[in-house]
Write a protein that holds these residues in place. Structure first.
Motif, PDB file in Angstrom:
ATOM      1  N   THR A  40       5.839   5.485  13.375  1.00 15.10           N
ATOM      2  CA  THR A  40       6.899   4.494  13.516  1.00 15.10           C
ATOM      3  C   THR A  40       8.192   5.005  12.914  1.00 15.10           C
TER       4      THR A  40
ATOM      5  N   ILE B 204       7.227  -3.658  11.000  1.00 13.93           N
ATOM      6  CA  ILE B 204       6.237  -2.592  10.878  1.00 13.93           C
ATOM      7  C   ILE B 204       4.937  -3.138  10.294  1.00 13.93           C
TER       8      ILE B 204
ATOM      9  N   LYS C  84       5.090   6.532   8.659  1.00  8.70           N
ATOM     10  CA  LYS C  84       6.233   5.625   8.749  1.00  8.70           C
ATOM     11  C   LYS C  84       7.482   6.388   8.345  1.00  8.70           C
TER      12      LYS C  84
ATOM     13  N   GLU D 242      11.282   5.853   7.766  1.00 10.19           N
ATOM     14  CA  GLU D 242      12.285   4.806   7.638  1.00 10.19           C
ATOM     15  C   GLU D 242      13.635   5.415   7.295  1.00 10.19           C
TER      16      GLU D 242
END
Length: 123
Positions: free
Chosen positions: A77, A89, A106, A108
């Motif tokens: 993601t 998420i 993840k 970010e």
């Protein structure tokens, strides 16, 4: 203002929607939002909040269904590191787990990140 307002339109974000929902509840004035999709803005807590789009809850289940359709077991993601992105998420992770898939990584980035920062994150 209390007597002259019949409805409020907006906001475009869930964070602001949460703040404004407290005010419209006190004034007992409907708040019509086209952009606030946070599922915590629930009708029981905010009876004057009217969502005009589906909440993240439903959108993340659709993404999880696509992952299942293509028979992926892990996803990566990329999201904005703010309340909105983190909640989305988290919901996606929950949705994926129901289909026996998971988020393996993840990535970010901060709100307002530059194109260079995002490019570095993705390399």
């Amino acid at each position: 203002m209390e007597k002259d307002v019949v409805a409020a339109i907006g906001p475009q974000s869930s964070t602001i929607g949460d703040v404004i929902s407290h005010v419209v509840n006190e004034l007992q004035v409907p708040l019509i939002s086209f952009g606030a999709i946070d599922p915590t803005l629930a009708a029981l807590q905010y009876p004057y909040f009217l969502r005009m789009t589906q909440s993240d809850y439903y959108q993340m289940f659709v993404i999880a269904d696509l992952v299942e359709y293509f028979e992926y077991k892990e996803v990566i993601t990329i999201f904005v590191d703010d309340d909105y992105g983190r909640k989305g998420i988290s919901l996606l992770g929950d949705s994926l787990s129901k289909n026996l898939a998971k988020i393996s990584y993840k990535a970010e980035f901060t709100p307002g990140a530059s194109e260079t920062d995002i490019s570095e994150l993705l390399t």
